[in-house]
Scaffold this active site. Structure first.
Site, PDB file in Angstrom:
ATOM      1  N   GLU A   1     -19.443 -24.730 -31.888  1.00 59.95           N
ATOM      2  CA  GLU A   1     -19.708 -23.368 -32.544  1.00 59.95           C
ATOM      3  C   GLU A   1     -18.700 -22.536 -31.793  1.00 59.95           C
ATOM      4  OE1 GLU A   1     -23.913 -22.602 -33.872  1.00 59.95           O
ATOM      5  OE2 GLU A   1     -23.673 -20.391 -32.939  1.00 59.95           O
ATOM      6  N   ASP A   2     -18.685 -22.487 -30.657  1.00 58.74           N
ATOM      7  CA  ASP A   2     -18.116 -21.476 -29.981  1.00 58.74           C
ATOM      8  C   ASP A   2     -16.641 -21.546 -29.350  1.00 58.74           C
ATOM      9  OD1 ASP A   2     -20.166 -19.601 -30.654  1.00 58.74           O
ATOM     10  OD2 ASP A   2     -21.023 -20.014 -28.628  1.00 58.74           O
TER      11      ASP A   2
END
Ligand code: ZN
Length: 179
Positions: free
Chosen positions: A61-62
């Site tokens: 996600e990051d």
């Protein structure tokens, strides 16, 4: 143990240039380590795949990490749990938050454990060491939203459930008292 350390190193490298949003801008890696530690100590979870997935839960996600990369290094089961804990960043933030509430009850027991530990750690840090610049209103709104997500994740691990409920109760006391 080797796989846990390998996952810690992998996540530390991936998150190396990221910081948390608190006033001290804590290194990002502290967060996944905290989530994995919470699962082991509070949830008494010994399933290594779950602990490895917790260490890796924010990498796709990051950071630039792919699910294929995780599957290759840590296996398909770990990659599957991480996938269940990853928001689709191509969607608007409001929609991603709505989907977290809707999808929480449909997740696997393994992913529910990682997600509930993730929410627990984020909620606890909003009370003790909140993101820089978050107003009282914003903290209250985060708690109200997270509570809805958490309700869809309960019922897998009693110890994790009791702990997160305590944090939610404490949040209501601390944040609502200041109205
Ligand atoms: Zn997280």
């Amino acid at each position: 143990m080797d796989r846990l350390l390998k996952a810690m190193k992998f996540a530390a490298e991936k998150h190396a240039r990221q910081r948390r949003k608190n006033s001290e801008a804590t290194p990002y890696i502290n967060h996944p380590i905290e989530v994995a530690e919470h699962l082991a100590r509070v949830g008494r979870i010994a399933d290594e795949d779950i602990l490895v997935a917790a260490l890796l839960h924010d990498t796709v996600e990051d950071t630039q990490t792919t699910f294929e990369e995780i599957a290759e290094s840590f296996g398909a089961r770990v990659a599957g749990i991480v996938r269940e804990c990853t928001d689709d960043k191509s969607l608007e933030k409001v929609e991603r938050k709505r989907l977290q509430v809707v999808n929480a009850p449909r997740k696997s027991p393994e992913a529910k454990c990682v997600k509930i530990a993730d929410k627990t750690c984020n909620l606890a840090s909003i009370l003790t060491d909140p993101p820089e610049g978050w107003s009282l209103r914003r903290r209250q709104e985060y708690f109200a939203w997270a509570e809805q997500v958490v309700h869809g994740l309960l019922g897998v691990n009693d110890r994790l459930d009791v702990f997160v409920n305590e944090v939610l109760v404490r949040g209501r006391q601390v944040l609502d008292a200041r109205d």
